[in-house]
Structure formats: C-alpha cells, structure tokens
Scaffold this motif. Structure first.
Motif, short mmCIF file in Angstrom:
data_model
loop_
_atom_site.label_atom_id
_atom_site.label_comp_id
_atom_site.label_asym_id
_atom_site.label_seq_id
_atom_site.Cartn_x
_atom_site.Cartn_y
_atom_site.Cartn_z
N LEU A 29 0.81 -1.37 0.08
CA LEU A 29 0.09 -0.16 0.15
C LEU A 29 0.75 1.30 0.09
CD1 LEU A 29 -2.81 -1.07 2.27
CD2 LEU A 29 -3.16 -0.74 -0.10
N PHE A 30 2.30 1.13 0.50
CA PHE A 30 3.05 2.27 0.35
C PHE A 30 3.36 2.75 -0.94
CE2 PHE A 30 4.04 1.26 4.83
CZ PHE A 30 4.02 2.27 5.49
N ALA A 31 2.92 1.78 -2.13
CA ALA A 31 3.30 2.14 -3.62
C ALA A 31 2.41 3.44 -3.81
CB ALA A 31 2.68 1.00 -4.30
N GLN A 119 -1.98 -10.58 -6.33
CA GLN A 119 -0.94 -10.08 -5.40
C GLN A 119 0.31 -10.56 -6.09
OE1 GLN A 119 -3.38 -11.79 -1.70
NE2 GLN A 119 -1.39 -10.39 -1.10
N VAL A 120 0.57 -9.78 -7.30
CA VAL A 120 2.03 -10.14 -8.05
C VAL A 120 2.45 -8.76 -8.28
CG1 VAL A 120 0.76 -10.59 -10.21
CG2 VAL A 120 2.76 -11.74 -9.81
N VAL A 121 3.77 -8.58 -8.49
CA VAL A 121 4.55 -7.60 -8.98
C VAL A 121 5.05 -7.91 -10.35
CG1 VAL A 121 6.59 -6.13 -8.85
CG2 VAL A 121 5.14 -6.54 -6.81
N TYR A 135 1.31 -7.71 1.31
CA TYR A 135 -0.21 -7.46 1.80
C TYR A 135 -0.88 -8.60 2.39
CZ TYR A 135 -5.01 -5.84 1.62
OH TYR A 135 -6.40 -5.43 1.85
N THR A 136 -1.57 -8.18 3.57
CA THR A 136 -2.36 -9.33 4.30
C THR A 136 -4.13 -9.15 4.03
OG1 THR A 136 -0.81 -8.97 6.10
CG2 THR A 136 -2.88 -10.09 6.74
N PRO A 137 -4.33 -10.30 3.42
CA PRO A 137 -5.87 -9.98 2.94
C PRO A 137 -6.72 -9.68 4.17
CG PRO A 137 -4.81 -11.79 2.08
CD PRO A 137 -3.88 -11.16 2.93
N GLY A 138 -7.65 -8.78 4.04
CA GLY A 138 -8.41 -8.29 5.29
C GLY A 138 -8.09 -7.00 5.79
N LEU A 139 -6.71 -6.56 5.46
CA LEU A 139 -6.23 -5.33 5.88
C LEU A 139 -7.30 -4.27 5.58
CD1 LEU A 139 -3.63 -4.18 7.73
CD2 LEU A 139 -2.82 -3.80 5.49
N LEU A 140 -7.76 -4.41 4.30
CA LEU A 140 -8.68 -3.10 3.73
C LEU A 140 -9.94 -4.02 3.53
CD1 LEU A 140 -6.70 -1.19 1.32
CD2 LEU A 140 -7.34 -0.43 3.47
N TYR A 152 0.02 -2.73 -6.59
CA TYR A 152 0.60 -3.66 -7.10
C TYR A 152 1.29 -3.32 -8.66
CZ TYR A 152 0.46 -7.37 -3.71
OH TYR A 152 0.60 -8.24 -2.50
N GLY A 153 0.46 -2.71 -9.19
CA GLY A 153 0.51 -2.24 -10.57
C GLY A 153 1.66 -1.25 -10.52
N PHE A 154 1.35 -0.16 -9.62
CA PHE A 154 2.09 0.99 -9.68
C PHE A 154 3.60 0.59 -9.00
CE2 PHE A 154 3.38 5.19 -8.44
CZ PHE A 154 2.88 6.04 -9.50
N TYR A 155 3.67 -0.11 -8.08
CA TYR A 155 4.91 -0.72 -7.61
C TYR A 155 5.78 -1.34 -8.57
CZ TYR A 155 8.51 -2.23 -4.05
OH TYR A 155 9.55 -2.44 -3.71
N SER A 156 5.17 -2.05 -9.48
CA SER A 156 5.59 -2.73 -10.59
C SER A 156 6.32 -1.87 -11.79
CB SER A 156 4.77 -3.87 -11.18
OG SER A 156 4.15 -4.69 -10.45
N LEU A 157 5.68 -0.57 -11.94
CA LEU A 157 5.69 0.28 -12.78
C LEU A 157 7.10 0.88 -12.34
CD1 LEU A 157 4.46 1.54 -15.51
CD2 LEU A 157 3.54 3.36 -13.92
#
Length: 196
Positions: A29-31, A119-121, A135-140, A152-157
């Motif tokens: 999420l820090f992405a 959940q993939v980079v 990322y832990t499912p259920g966090l959001l 995930y997409g933005f971090y990959s980019l």
C-alpha cells in the motif's frame, strides 16, 4: 577558515527513492506514495513552466547520480543518440502511458468485481514475482481491493522503470535514464507549450 557548504534539503531526496521501495517491499500500500513523483513534476512544469523538479528534486535521478558518479558504478560512456532521440523518448512515453493505462484498467476490473485481486509484481511488464507477503488480505475491506491492485501495478511500474534506469546508468552516464524518462518527457512538453 573554510566552512563546508551545506547542501539544500532537496539534494538528499535520493533517500526517498530507497525508502519508497523499502516500504513497498513490506507493505504494498506504500506504493501509493509514488504518486507524489507523478504529480509534483507536472505541477512544477504547469505552474513554473520549467523542469526545476526534474533537475533538483528527483530522488531517482539523484540516486543514479550517487551510485554512478560518487560510487563509480557507471562506465560514464556517452549515451547513444538513438536513446536520447525524440522518436525514442516519445515512443517510450507512449509505451509507458499504455502500460499505465493497462494498470488502471486492471484496477477498474477489480473495482467492478470482474476480476479478483492479483498479488503479484511484474518486472519489465512480463516477469511475475509473487509478492504475497506485502499485503495481508483483510487489511482493507474487500470493496477497497482496487486500491491494493493499483498498488501492485504501480509498484511494478516504479520498480521496472528504476531497474531500466540502473541498467542504463551502469552502461552509460549516471543519469542516462533522464534522457528518456516519461515524466521528464511530459514536463518538457508542458514547458514548451507554456513558452509558445
């Protein structure tokens, strides 16, 4: 008696680049913080009509300069003209925006419930690296899974573009990435439009 000149605070923003990738590694999420690097250069170009952000505040450019020049990790060879050519720069910008658009589309699919969270980079837009610990499912709530998908997409980019920058840094001059950076290309275009 000579005094050491203090560098302005913004010349230490290379730390921001390292911090960004470190935080995203542990919590995807820090992405979202990377959006600062997308929005600020555009604001500087629109308001100031210049590339002051790119030249002075870009943490990525500073990191490449630190690694390439100060730590001598660059061959310091002249960047090939093909890489700095207008066709390559704008071609890479179109490719980059296409990948960004695809990332936004994937996010929309998750938001609309048509697709499950992945959940993939992806490195270099091709190689999938499972990143489930970030990322832990259920966090959001599930209704906000689109935020996770975007992360995930933005971090990959961001990671892919930094790896490309590191490769050209080693092969050529430290800030060779800056010659075809999509943000730099967009800010330069904005500045040219403002000068007309």
């Amino acid at each position: 008696m000579s005094y050491l000149k203090r560098k302005p605070w913004y010349q230490y923003l290379w730390i921001w680049s390292i911090l960004y990738f470190s935080l995203g590694f542990f919590n995807i999420l820090f992405a979202w913080l990377g959006m600062i690097d997308f929005i600020l250069p555009l604001i500087f170009a629109i308001v100031g009509g210049n590339k002051w952000f790119c030249n002075n505040m870009c943490g990525r450019g500073q990191l490449f300069n630190l690694l390439g020049s100060s730590l001598k990790l660059s061959r310091n060879k002249t960047t090939p003209r093909a890489i700095s050519s207008k066709w390559f720069r704008y071609g890479f910008l179109v490719f980059f925006l296409t990948m960004f658009g695809n990332m936004v589309f994937q996010t929309w699919l998750v938001a609309s419930g048509a697709k499950n969270l992945r959940q993939v980079v992806k490195l270099f837009w091709t190689f999938r690296v499972p990143w489930k610990w970030a990322y832990t499912p259920g966090l959001l709530p599930e209704s906000l899974n689109w935020m996770v998908q975007f992360s995930y997409g933005f971090y990959s980019l961001m990671l892919t573009s930094t790896l490309i920058g590191l490769i050209v840094m080693v092969l050529y001059k430290p800030r060779s990435w800056c010659t075809f950076c999509p943000m730099g290309c967009m800010t330069q275009s904005i500045c040219k439009l403002k000068q007309k």
